[in-house]
Design an enzyme around this catalytic site. Structure first.
Site, PDB file in Angstrom:
ATOM      1  N   GLU A  89       0.830  -1.202   0.000  1.00  0.00           N
ATOM      2  CA  GLU A  89       0.000   0.000   0.000  1.00  0.00           C
ATOM      3  C   GLU A  89       0.869   1.260   0.000  1.00  0.00           C
ATOM      4  O   GLU A  89       1.997   1.248   0.471  1.00  0.00           O
ATOM      5  CB  GLU A  89      -0.922   0.012   1.233  1.00  0.00           C
ATOM      6  CG  GLU A  89      -2.037  -1.009   1.141  1.00  0.00           C
ATOM      7  CD  GLU A  89      -2.932  -1.025   2.374  1.00  0.00           C
ATOM      8  OE1 GLU A  89      -4.133  -1.285   2.206  1.00  0.00           O
ATOM      9  OE2 GLU A  89      -2.427  -0.790   3.491  1.00  0.00           O
ATOM     10  N   CYS A 102       3.405   8.552   0.807  1.00  0.00           N
ATOM     11  CA  CYS A 102       4.078   7.642   1.732  1.00  0.00           C
ATOM     12  C   CYS A 102       4.189   6.293   1.037  1.00  0.00           C
ATOM     13  O   CYS A 102       3.168   5.643   0.774  1.00  0.00           O
ATOM     14  CB  CYS A 102       3.278   7.535   3.027  1.00  0.00           C
ATOM     15  SG  CYS A 102       3.929   6.316   4.194  1.00  0.00           S
ATOM     16  N   CYS A 109       6.686  -6.871   7.070  1.00  0.00           N
ATOM     17  CA  CYS A 109       7.712  -6.217   7.890  1.00  0.00           C
ATOM     18  C   CYS A 109       8.101  -7.151   9.033  1.00  0.00           C
ATOM     19  O   CYS A 109       7.233  -7.731   9.692  1.00  0.00           O
ATOM     20  CB  CYS A 109       7.181  -4.900   8.453  1.00  0.00           C
ATOM     21  SG  CYS A 109       8.382  -3.997   9.473  1.00  0.00           S
ATOM     22  N   CYS A 113       6.780  -4.202  15.603  1.00  0.00           N
ATOM     23  CA  CYS A 113       6.365  -3.218  16.606  1.00  0.00           C
ATOM     24  C   CYS A 113       4.938  -3.549  17.062  1.00  0.00           C
ATOM     25  O   CYS A 113       4.051  -3.749  16.234  1.00  0.00           O
ATOM     26  CB  CYS A 113       6.443  -1.811  16.029  1.00  0.00           C
ATOM     27  SG  CYS A 113       8.129  -1.327  15.573  1.00  0.00           S
ATOM     28  N   CYS A 116       1.760  -1.638  15.714  1.00  0.00           N
ATOM     29  CA  CYS A 116       1.699  -1.331  14.279  1.00  0.00           C
ATOM     30  C   CYS A 116       1.032  -2.448  13.504  1.00  0.00           C
ATOM     31  O   CYS A 116       1.401  -3.623  13.623  1.00  0.00           O
ATOM     32  CB  CYS A 116       3.111  -1.089  13.749  1.00  0.00           C
ATOM     33  SG  CYS A 116       3.158  -0.664  11.998  1.00  0.00           S
ATOM     34  N   CYS A 330      -0.786   6.608   9.985  1.00  0.00           N
ATOM     35  CA  CYS A 330       0.462   6.015  10.463  1.00  0.00           C
ATOM     36  C   CYS A 330       0.184   4.759  11.287  1.00  0.00           C
ATOM     37  O   CYS A 330      -0.613   4.782  12.233  1.00  0.00           O
ATOM     38  CB  CYS A 330       1.205   7.051  11.310  1.00  0.00           C
ATOM     39  SG  CYS A 330       2.787   6.495  11.916  1.00  0.00           S
TER      40      CYS A 330
END
Length: 339
Positions: A89, A102, A109, A113, A116, A330
């Site tokens: 995305e 962005c 990933c 975290c 996230c 975010c």
């Protein structure tokens, strides 16, 4: 076969020399691709046919595709289908000073975290440089507008895909490429210390942002597993080195999590870490996801945290929010077709 958008101008010059041609033809190709936006090699009219045929034999001009697009006021979120069927995305934000995008740097990933959403999908692979470049090209074509700035803050840890990210930056920054100024490019990392030192040595004037999110090792390790490998003291040392070598201010990103990292005590500890350094802290109101244990700090707590940092002499801002209604803010990107 290599994608032609994967090559820096310097690499394209080397290619032309290797086939016995003049290196300036790389500039001509770049002008067709990035200035004129012509992607059919047969239409490169100032390049002779035998060279065009050689280019077609050696390179593809395949594009990633828009699988889905969501729009929320000043934010557009794009789900891209990559050539191998994977998904990533990207998010476009309309500011009064221009349009920023962005971009994602990986499929999935591995940083994990805890707050996230992107980390729920484990890393499948790095994106190649062309797959990041094409996020911008495809969005510009869709919007019929030029992108003014780029943040590498989407899915993935950019410094975990270091070589492709540096190549991507070189392509979009090139005067014959996308002509996006280095000072309009921001790279965000959760703190891969060896790569921060490498980055400092490059002749780049990009902006560096560090995802920090906690003022102590104990809390940061709970929130960000990377801290167990690259803890706060050596990270601060790396940031100081980056500041000294580049003379560029560093952004410290700090997501505000209710009753976790948003106390006045946390603010004072954070201020102590960065006292006297050429940084500014960007407070990020948490965008709630499927991680139900995390909630957004209240407006009052964010204000107290902000005021505390200010009183301690720390430059601080609160990030303007974009796209939370379409899971484009975010920490909300997922990169799944059915997410």
């Amino acid at each position: 076969m290599n994608n032609i958008f994967n090559l820096t101008k310097k690499e394209l010059e080397t290619y032309f020399l290797s086939i016995g041609e003049k290196s300036f033809k790389a500039t001509q190709v770049y002008e067709w691709l990035y200035q004129k936006r012509v992607y059919d090699i047969d239409e490169f009219s100032n390049i002779k046919k035998e060279i065009r045929d050689k280019l077609k034999a050696d390179f593809t001009t395949n594009f990633i595709k828009i699988e889905n697009k969501q729009v929320d006021n000043l934010t557009h979120k794009y789900l891209f289908k990559l050539i191998d069927g994977e998904y990533v995305e990207a998010v476009v934000m309309m500011h009064d000073y221009g349009i920023s995008v962005c971009v994602s740097s990986e499929v999935g990933c591995n940083m994990g975290c805890k707050f996230c959403e992107s980390g729920r999908l484990k890393k499948v692979r790095n994106l190649q440089a062309y797959e990041i470049v094409e996020q911008i090209l495809v969005i510009e074509k869709d919007l019929e507008k030029k992108i003014n700035s780029v943040v590498i803050m989407g899915i993935g840890e950019p410094l975990d895909n270091y070589d492709n990210i540096i190549k991507f930056i070189e392509i979009i920054n090139d005067a014959k490429g996308l002509q996006i100024g280095a000072r309009h490019i921001t790279l965000s990392t959760c703190g891969l210390i060896p790569k921060i030192y490498e980055l400092a040595k490059l002749p780049l004037q990009i902006n560096l942002a560090i995802s920090f999110h906690a003022p102590t090792d104990e809390l940061r390790s709970k929130l960000m597993p990377v801290n167990k490998v690259y803890s706060i003291t050596p990270l601060i040392k790396a940031i100081k080195d980056y500041l000294q070598v580049t003379s560029r201010r560093v952004t410290i990103e700090y997501v505000m999590l209710n009753n976790i990292n948003d106390s006045k005590e946390c603010a004072l500890k954070l201020a102590k870490l960065f006292k006297g350094m050429n940084i500014y802290v960007n407070l990020i109101p948490y965008n709630e996801t499927n991680h139900l244990e995390f909630k957004r700090s209240s407006k009052n707590k964010i204000e107290i945290f902000y005021d505390t940092l200010k009183k301690e002499g720390i430059n601080v801002t609160v990030r303007k929010e974009f796209g939370s209604k379409i899971d484009a803010a975010c920490g909300q990107l997922r990169g799944r077709k059915n997410a």
